[in-house]
Write a protein that holds these residues in place. Structure first.
Motif, PDB file in Angstrom:
ATOM      1  N   UNK A  64       0.836  -1.215   0.000  1.00 24.70           N
ATOM      2  CA  UNK A  64       0.000   0.000   0.000  1.00 24.70           C
ATOM      3  C   UNK A  64       0.866   1.259   0.000  1.00 24.70           C
ATOM      4  N   UNK A  65       2.002   1.243   0.687  1.00 24.77           N
ATOM      5  CA  UNK A  65       2.897   2.401   0.668  1.00 24.77           C
ATOM      6  C   UNK A  65       3.418   2.667  -0.739  1.00 24.77           C
ATOM      7  N   UNK A  66       3.800   1.589  -1.447  1.00 21.00           N
ATOM      8  CA  UNK A  66       4.253   1.757  -2.832  1.00 21.00           C
ATOM      9  C   UNK A  66       3.110   2.272  -3.695  1.00 21.00           C
ATOM     10  N   UNK A  67       1.929   1.731  -3.505  1.00 22.73           N
ATOM     11  CA  UNK A  67       0.763   2.119  -4.303  1.00 22.73           C
ATOM     12  C   UNK A  67       0.376   3.568  -4.037  1.00 22.73           C
ATOM     13  N   UNK A  68       0.390   3.969  -2.769  1.00 18.21           N
ATOM     14  CA  UNK A  68      -0.002   5.325  -2.377  1.00 18.21           C
ATOM     15  C   UNK A  68       1.060   6.366  -2.701  1.00 18.21           C
ATOM     16  N   UNK A  69       2.253   5.940  -3.094  1.00 16.08           N
ATOM     17  CA  UNK A  69       3.326   6.885  -3.386  1.00 16.08           C
ATOM     18  C   UNK A  69       2.967   7.802  -4.548  1.00 16.08           C
ATOM     19  N   UNK A  70       1.893   7.459  -5.258  1.00 23.76           N
ATOM     20  CA  UNK A  70       1.470   8.275  -6.384  1.00 23.76           C
ATOM     21  C   UNK A  70       2.137   7.885  -7.685  1.00 23.76           C
ATOM     22  N   UNK A  71       3.110   7.025  -7.615  1.00 25.15           N
ATOM     23  CA  UNK A  71       3.815   6.576  -8.806  1.00 25.15           C
ATOM     24  C   UNK A  71       3.495   5.104  -9.022  1.00 25.15           C
ATOM     25  N   UNK A  72       2.361   4.845  -9.674  1.00 26.75           N
ATOM     26  CA  UNK A  72       1.880   3.482  -9.867  1.00 26.75           C
ATOM     27  C   UNK A  72       2.826   2.685 -10.762  1.00 26.75           C
ATOM     28  N   UNK A  73       3.750   3.353 -11.458  1.00 25.89           N
ATOM     29  CA  UNK A  73       4.711   2.618 -12.288  1.00 25.89           C
ATOM     30  C   UNK A  73       5.689   1.828 -11.430  1.00 25.89           C
ATOM     31  N   UNK A  74       5.666   2.047 -10.098  1.00 26.35           N
ATOM     32  CA  UNK A  74       6.509   1.262  -9.209  1.00 26.35           C
ATOM     33  C   UNK A  74       5.955  -0.140  -8.988  1.00 26.35           C
ATOM     34  N   UNK A  75       4.794  -0.448  -9.565  1.00 25.53           N
ATOM     35  CA  UNK A  75       4.165  -1.752  -9.379  1.00 25.53           C
ATOM     36  C   UNK A  75       3.715  -2.280 -10.733  1.00 25.53           C
ATOM     37  N   UNK A  76       4.084  -3.509 -11.035  1.00 30.72           N
ATOM     38  CA  UNK A  76       3.611  -4.167 -12.248  1.00 30.72           C
ATOM     39  C   UNK A  76       2.672  -5.280 -11.798  1.00 30.72           C
ATOM     40  N   UNK A  77       1.371  -4.977 -11.795  1.00 31.37           N
ATOM     41  CA  UNK A  77       0.369  -5.892 -11.259  1.00 31.37           C
ATOM     42  C   UNK A  77       0.318  -7.202 -12.041  1.00 31.37           C
ATOM     43  N   UNK A  78       0.410  -7.160 -13.357  1.00 31.70           N
ATOM     44  CA  UNK A  78       0.369  -8.380 -14.157  1.00 31.70           C
ATOM     45  C   UNK A  78       1.557  -9.280 -13.847  1.00 31.70           C
ATOM     46  N   UNK A  79       2.762  -8.716 -13.810  1.00 29.17           N
ATOM     47  CA  UNK A  79       3.957  -9.501 -13.511  1.00 29.17           C
ATOM     48  C   UNK A  79       3.843 -10.138 -12.121  1.00 29.17           C
ATOM     49  N   UNK A  80       3.475  -9.326 -11.137  1.00 33.05           N
ATOM     50  CA  UNK A  80       3.351  -9.835  -9.767  1.00 33.05           C
ATOM     51  C   UNK A  80       2.326 -10.947  -9.652  1.00 33.05           C
ATOM     52  N   UNK A  81       1.226 -10.843 -10.370  1.00 36.72           N
ATOM     53  CA  UNK A  81       0.170 -11.857 -10.318  1.00 36.72           C
ATOM     54  C   UNK A  81       0.631 -13.183 -10.920  1.00 36.72           C
ATOM     55  N   UNK A  82       1.312 -13.117 -12.064  1.00 35.26           N
ATOM     56  CA  UNK A  82       1.797 -14.345 -12.714  1.00 35.26           C
ATOM     57  C   UNK A  82       2.836 -15.036 -11.832  1.00 35.26           C
ATOM     58  N   UNK A  83       3.771 -14.261 -11.290  1.00 40.13           N
ATOM     59  CA  UNK A  83       4.796 -14.853 -10.433  1.00 40.13           C
ATOM     60  C   UNK A  83       4.157 -15.435  -9.172  1.00 40.13           C
ATOM     61  N   UNK A  84       3.129 -14.785  -8.612  1.00 39.85           N
ATOM     62  CA  UNK A  84       2.481 -15.277  -7.394  1.00 39.85           C
ATOM     63  C   UNK A  84       1.902 -16.672  -7.600  1.00 39.85           C
ATOM     64  N   UNK A  85       1.218 -16.871  -8.724  1.00 42.20           N
ATOM     65  CA  UNK A  85       0.616 -18.182  -8.999  1.00 42.20           C
ATOM     66  C   UNK A  85       1.694 -19.252  -9.161  1.00 42.20           C
ATOM     67  N   UNK A  86       2.720 -18.949  -9.936  1.00 39.45           N
ATOM     68  CA  UNK A  86       3.762 -19.946 -10.174  1.00 39.45           C
ATOM     69  C   UNK A  86       4.660 -20.130  -8.951  1.00 39.45           C
ATOM     70  N   UNK A  87       4.729 -19.126  -8.090  1.00 37.47           N
ATOM     71  CA  UNK A  87       5.484 -19.219  -6.832  1.00 37.47           C
ATOM     72  C   UNK A  87       4.910 -20.327  -5.951  1.00 37.47           C
ATOM     73  N   UNK A  88       3.597 -20.438  -5.930  1.00 37.64           N
ATOM     74  CA  UNK A  88       2.926 -21.483  -5.138  1.00 37.64           C
ATOM     75  C   UNK A  88       3.334 -22.864  -5.633  1.00 37.64           C
ATOM     76  N   UNK A  89       3.325 -23.047  -6.947  1.00 35.10           N
ATOM     77  CA  UNK A  89       3.712 -24.329  -7.552  1.00 35.10           C
ATOM     78  C   UNK A  89       5.170 -24.643  -7.233  1.00 35.10           C
ATOM     79  N   UNK A  90       6.043 -23.666  -7.439  1.00 30.06           N
ATOM     80  CA  UNK A  90       7.459 -23.860  -7.155  1.00 30.06           C
ATOM     81  C   UNK A  90       7.719 -24.143  -5.683  1.00 30.06           C
ATOM     82  N   UNK A  91       6.987 -23.489  -4.793  1.00 33.89           N
ATOM     83  CA  UNK A  91       7.141 -23.717  -3.360  1.00 33.89           C
ATOM     84  C   UNK A  91       6.831 -25.150  -2.967  1.00 33.89           C
ATOM     85  N   UNK A  92       5.830 -25.706  -3.588  1.00 33.91           N
ATOM     86  CA  UNK A  92       5.470 -27.096  -3.317  1.00 33.91           C
ATOM     87  C   UNK A  92       6.610 -28.039  -3.692  1.00 33.91           C
TER      88      UNK A  92
END
Length: 130
Positions: A64-92
């Motif tokens: 939320x601090x990164x998001x509220x910084x006003x510079x939304x380019x500091x977050x790549x929502x699509x990249x983070x979402x794809x890595x999150x899903x595959x992170x679960x698989x890799x963790x297993x």
């Protein structure tokens, strides 16, 4: 997004998930440097994206601090979402592998990964001063 970028994101997620399950590391040690050195994201964009994928378990306030910084380019929502899903698989799979090995072997691998990433980040920092 190109197919190549999608494949890289999936691989980052799987490797980070495996390393998380294997030796308890992932976000800051695997994902952030991978986003910087493989996909060319800035340090802040990589950090913000890494926090997004860890959002459900640990990072909601930091994200939320990164998001509220006003510079939304500091977050790549699509990249983070794809890595999150595959992170679960890799963790297993990483945890399955780790539990089959001797604890000292896992410690050695963990130390080597940390040393490699530290060396790479130190060199990058030194080069920025030149």
């Amino acid at each position: 997004m190109t197919m190549q970028t999608l494949i890289v994101l999936i691989l980052i997620g799987i490797v980070a998930g495996m390393m998380s399950g294997f030796v308890g590391i992932g976000g800051g040690v695997i994902i952030v440097p991978s986003l910087i050195y493989i996909l060319g994201l800035s340090q802040f964009e990589a950090q913000g994206t890494s926090l997004l994928l860890m959002l459900p378990p640990i990072g909601i306030l930091a994200f939320m601090n990164y998001y509220k910084s006003g510079n939304v380019t500091n977050i790549n929502i699509l990249y983070g979402s794809i890595i999150a899903v595959t992170f679960i698989i890799g963790g297993y799979f990483g945890s399955k592998l780790s539990l089959r090995l001797n604890e000292n072997v896992v410690k050695l691998i963990f130390g080597c990964v940390l040393a490699f990433v530290a060396f790479k980040m130190i060199l990058s920092g030194i080069k920025s001063f030149k």
